[in-house]
Design an enzyme around this catalytic site. Structure first.
Site: not given
Ligand code: PLP
Length: 374
Positions: A36, A134, A264, A312
């Site tokens: 998965k 779950r 940044y 990014m």
């Protein structure tokens, strides 16, 4: 020319790990490989093709869409869809010959009706909730659920499963919870069998349970993370080979004077004259912003710390202490180079996460490059 950021997937390591699972868990047991989430970021189609060649019995995915992708790519193995079947997906389950995990009567009835219209009988596995909280039938509801299942003549309960919540933790409290889940599953299986069902697959063993040989008696194992070469916990030692390496190359290199800031927010200020290398990978590739000023990469077999915040698309690293670094030199962000390596556990710890999330987080814009296919 292509951006040099890649995830290298070593299929010989995958085969090695497959055989390690076989060694740890009596080879007569059925093998359901969890693929998965794009095979934990490794590429579900290519990984499934390789596992089919190894001789896997089942593949496990979370969603019908993931299974459909595998079928369209020509994967023939039995596929268990562990996240269940949603309204209107019944036809796809039939079309792609998928085995749903069932955990509520409503979806069982609608699948039964669709199977009846098509004149077929479908295999299903039923999930029991023994402590994960779950999905799954709670022990107190088992009798009522399976009594109703007797009316679903088009469904064959071919498997029963449960999922362990804390099998990777080895302390006494956690272990007794895990053993309690295994005991609960054992008695529910007995009860369901006594009600007249005869499922051919009984399963609960994830990687941690396989490594700890916690459930020798059920006849199917369901490994995920260990196939990809990673132990579910640093406390569980097992001989595996990491399959995925995240690599890139230096695209800019500059000497800066003492007191210069990088990236940044100016969180890195050089305390000396420094060499800073820029790498074409960032948080949009899955290289988490949590690694800002905290993770390291490997260049020339030596560690270089991340300098400033991860952007990014780019990340800067301080290569001042590594001699003769050049533009286009190879950089390993996850994996090994020379005697140094960066593990998924190391990155997970920095990100306050788990290796699973580090691997699944490597985004689709990072090309997967497959090596050593059989
Ligand atoms: C139902 C189920 N079974 C098995 C696994 C495999 O677990 P692991 O990757 O720890 O082996 C998972 C993974 O999340 C799962 O959800």
């Amino acid at each position: 020319m292509q951006r040099p950021t890649v995830a290298e997937i070593d299929l010989s390591a995958l085969r090695y790990n497959y055989h390690q699972v076989r060694k740890l868990s009596d080879s007569s047991r059925k093998f359901l490989a969890i693929v998965k989430a794009n095979a934990y970021g490794h590429g579900a189609v290519r990984i499934s093709q390789e596992l089919e060649k190894c001789g896997v019995d089942f593949l496990g995915v979370a969603m019908c869409e993931e299974a459909a992708e595998l079928r369209k790519a020509g994967i023939n193995s039995s596929i268990l869809v562990m996240g269940g079947i949603f309204h209107n997906q019944e036809d796809d389950f039939i079309k792609y010959d998928l085995i749903p995990v069932i955990f509520d009567m409503e979806s069982a009835r609608s699948l039964n009706a669709r199977a009846a219209q098509n004149g077929i009988r479908l295999k299903v596995h039923v999930k029991l909730d023994t402590g994960m909280g779950r999905i799954g039938i709670l022990p107190g509801d088992v009798e009522a659920f399976f009594s109703s299942m007797k009316d679903c003549h088009q469904l064959q309960v071919d498997g029963l499963l449960t999922h362990l919540a804390i099998a990777d933790a080895i302390d006494d409290t956690a272990t007794s919870f895990t053993c309690g889940q295994i005991d609960a599953f054992t008695s529910l299986v007995k009860k369901i069998t006594e009600m007249g069902f005869s499922p051919s697959c009984l399963h609960l063993a994830n990687s941690a349970a396989i490594i700890r040989t916690l459930d020798p008696s059920f006849n199917l194992v369901r490994p995920g993370i260990m196939l990809y070469g990673i132990s579910p916990s640093p406390a569980l030692h097992v001989d595996l080979k990491p399959v995925l390496s995240l690599k890139t190359k230096i695209i800019a290199l500059k000497k800066i004077t003492k007191g210069c800031s990088i990236s940044y927010r100016r969180t890195f200020i050089s305390g000396r004259e420094s060499m800073i290398a820029t790498l074409p990978i960032g948080y949009a590739d899955g290289y988490s912003r949590q690694f800002s000023n905290r993770a390291a990469v490997v260049i020339h077999g030596r560690r270089a710390p991340v300098a400033g915040v991860v952007c990014m698309d780019m990340t800067m690293v301080d290569v001042t202490d590594i001699p003769a670094v050049n533009l286009h030199d190879e950089v390993v962000l996850l994996g090994s180079q020379g005697s140094q390596s960066i593990s998924a556990h190391e990155l997970a710890e920095i990100a306050h996460s788990i290796p699973y999330e580090i691997l699944c987080g490597i985004s689709s814009r990072v090309p997967r490059q497959y090596l050593n296919g059989s």
